[in-house]
Design an enzyme around this catalytic site. Structure first.
Site: not given
Length: 304
Positions: A63, A65, A67, A143
């Site tokens: 995904h 994000h 990190d 998420h």
């Protein structure tokens, strides 16, 4: 048996710490290398693990994000500087493609290799990659943004030839592939030797499921049923379950519940919140539900 290994490059969550790198793993299957997520610091960790950059054939991004993907464009650039010529395949949600194209236009002009983007539908489970020895299937997760995990499965191999029986019946080399594919052998006298006497079953195909950032999904175990090893995010312990629910993450107890219901062989814990100085409390919590749970740490290698 050919290697099937998981190399842990980073197992921390979004907030950087001195103990953990952001999410990244290398899945090694039969001499192929697949990169799973690419947080900041992935290149340094690849160097430390002594994994050759050139061996990575595909990157899977769970995904968008940071990190999990901030290290990707830097890695693409480095591949160019190292003289890569083989195509690099990237599997991710469609929203990444325009972002990646913009970054590459700015920072990666003149690459001598092709970056091939494959959009993944994170809302359903489907095969996104396949070759002669492995399939990779998407695992829908829940998420705050579109997110999925990935399930790596070996394809079954052909049975093993019983050399003692081959020699006993003087079966020529030219017929061994036929026997591996199920053929019987007919002796010069016309006797039929059944295939089961000439071969031994191959090893059971192995499997690994990577479940990235997600809230607890009561039905997730159905998609990872009986896998050999399951990685499931364990950002929080149960005392912070309200925070886990707020940010669409899972507790160690919830991850272990998925593992228990799925009857997996081993559960790997990771994506630890920076609030915990010692992840052993996550391990203890998980082991109360699923005994064969273990912590991941950078540079760990797990054989499947």
């Amino acid at each position: 048996m050919q290697p099937f290994r998981v190399h842990i490059l980073g197992c921390g969550s979004a907030l950087p710490t001195l103990r953990h790198y952001a999410s990244s793993q290398v899945i090694e299957i039969r001499e192929k290398m697949f990169l799973m997520d690419c947080g900041e610091g992935t290149q340094i960790q690849l160097r430390r693990s002594r994994i050759h950059f050139s061996k990575i054939s595909a990157v899977f991004i769970s995904h968008l994000h940071g990190d999990h993907c901030f290290g990707l464009v830097g890695l693409i650039s480095t591949f160019g500087m190292l003289g890569r010529t083989a195509p690099l395949h990237i599997y991710a949600t469609a929203e990444l493609e325009p972002i990646l194209n913009m970054q590459m236009n700015e920072f990666c002009n003149g690459l001598d290799y092709e970056v091939v983007f494959h959009a993944v539908d994170t809302t359903k489970s489907e095969t996104v990659y396949e070759d002669k020895s492995v399939t990779v299937t998407s695992i829908p997760l829940e998420h705050r943004i579109a997110c999925c995990g990935f399930l790596f499965r070996e394809k079954p191999t052909l049975p093993h030839i019983r050399r003692d029986m081959i020699d006993f019946y003087n079966i020529p080399q030219s017929q061994r592939n036929n026997i591996k594919n199920g053929a019987d052998w007919i002796t010069p006298d016309g006797d039929v030797v059944p295939n089961s006497r000439l071969t031994m079953p191959s090893e059971k195909p192995r499997s690994y499921a990577y479940c990235s950032d997600t809230k607890y999904i009561p039905t997730l175990h159905e998609l990872v049923k009986d896998v050999d090893v399951l990685y499931h995010e364990t950002t929080y312990c149960s005392e912070d379950e309200k925070r886990a629910k707020l940010y669409y993450h899972s507790t160690a107890q919830q991850a272990a519940t998925v593992a228990f219901k799925a009857n997996v062989g081993k559960l790997l814990l990771g994506h630890y919140s920076a609030r915990y100085e010692n992840e052993n409390l996550l391990l203890e919590e998980a082991q109360k539900v699923f005994k064969n749970s273990c912590l991941t740490n950078e540079m760990d290698v797990f054989d499947i």
